[in-house]
Design an enzyme around this catalytic site. Sequence first.
Site, PDB file in Angstrom:
ATOM      1  CG  ASP A  76       4.535  25.270 120.439  1.00  0.00           C
ATOM      2  OD1 ASP A  76       4.634  24.057 120.194  1.00  0.00           O
ATOM      3  OD2 ASP A  76       4.182  26.113 119.592  1.00  0.00           O
ATOM      4  CE  LYS A  80       2.021  21.691 115.367  1.00  0.00           C
ATOM      5  NZ  LYS A  80       2.692  22.992 115.389  1.00  0.00           N
ATOM      6  CD  GLN A  99       2.560  25.868 113.058  1.00  0.00           C
ATOM      7  OE1 GLN A  99       1.951  25.174 113.863  1.00  0.00           O
ATOM      8  NE2 GLN A  99       3.750  25.530 112.598  1.00  0.00           N
TER       9      GLN A  99
END
Length: 293
Positions: A120, A53, A97
């Site tokens: 997200d 990422k 995460q």
Amino acid sequence: MYKIIDGKAISEKIKEEIAEEVKLMVASGKRAPHLAVVIVGHDGGSETYVAHKVKSCLQVGFKSTKVTFEEDVPEAELLAKIDEMNHDETLDGFIVQLPLPKHISEQKVIEAIDYRKDVDGFHPVNVGRMIIGLPCYVSATPSGIVELLKRYEIPTAGKNCVVIGRSNIVGKPVAALMMQKGYPGDATVTVCHSRTKNMKEICLQADIIIAALGRPEFLTGDMVKNGAAIIDVGTTRVPSTKTKTGFRLCGDVKFDEVAPKCSFITPVPGGVGPMTIVSLLKNTLLAAKKEIY
Ligand SMILES: NC(=O)c1ccc[n+]([C@@H]2O[C@H](COP(=O)([O-])OP(=O)(O)OC[C@H]3O[C@@H](n4cnc5c(N)ncnc54)[C@H](OP(=O)(O)O)[C@@H]3O)[C@@H](O)[C@H]2O)c1
């Protein structure tokens, strides 16, 4: 003859498109989009994803910040950091995460993130808006899947779409997107899960199958009708003697059997996987441009 859906090539193309937009933003005097990624502990898989990422951010000209915590960080300390990031005006979006260590509630963490920075797309506000078709941050994997259908101009209106898996991050949202009004949507969607009976009969009716169950090579040739389009989301690490790491990624589709019967198919790796990160970049760009909130 089937066509391979080349997620890697499409994702590179989209990254170029994003990089172009970033250049224009910066040239017009705005700052580059800024994404932060929070990682807790040292899980190998998570560290690899986060590294990808961060690398992708640099590739498209974003600023990226990695925030790391040790495995035993108290939940309150993580929540305090989230609160600080919610109020940081130099930050357009951030993600935490997953998975998190057991002593931290993932749901609490997801809900602590300001939905306007939730690139997200896991916050209930974004999920709810997605379901009713309002502008929102759509979570990365489902958004990557529909983007692939779009870029390959795969027809979806009135088609039977079978989604295997009902997780909150893949199965449920992708099913919602496929039934949404408009393209790529307007499909007649069936969602299967571990309690589903006669899976084979259901799959044989499908024009599009999205396999997201995490069971290597679950979908076999006898479950697929001729001409179906197949999206394989599965990425299970299985032992391999052919790679340096001793592992390879295996999809949910038995590729050699299924591919000859279908019209389109995603490979694993190189199909849905690369699209997931690109969707996160797209959401961050939207956040920087304040296009949704
Ligand atoms: N490529 C990417 O970027 C990406 C992103 C996310 C996930 N993935 C991969 O996609 C796969 C699914 O991920 P996930 O997070 O959605 O997994 P998950 O949370 O474990 O959910 C799996 C779903 O599949 C269903 N299922 C399990 N075994 C089944 C069976 N034998 N028959 C029918 N349904 C069954 C489960 O049903 P129940 O609900 O009844 O338990 C559940 O709904 C994994 O391999 C994951 O690594 C890839």
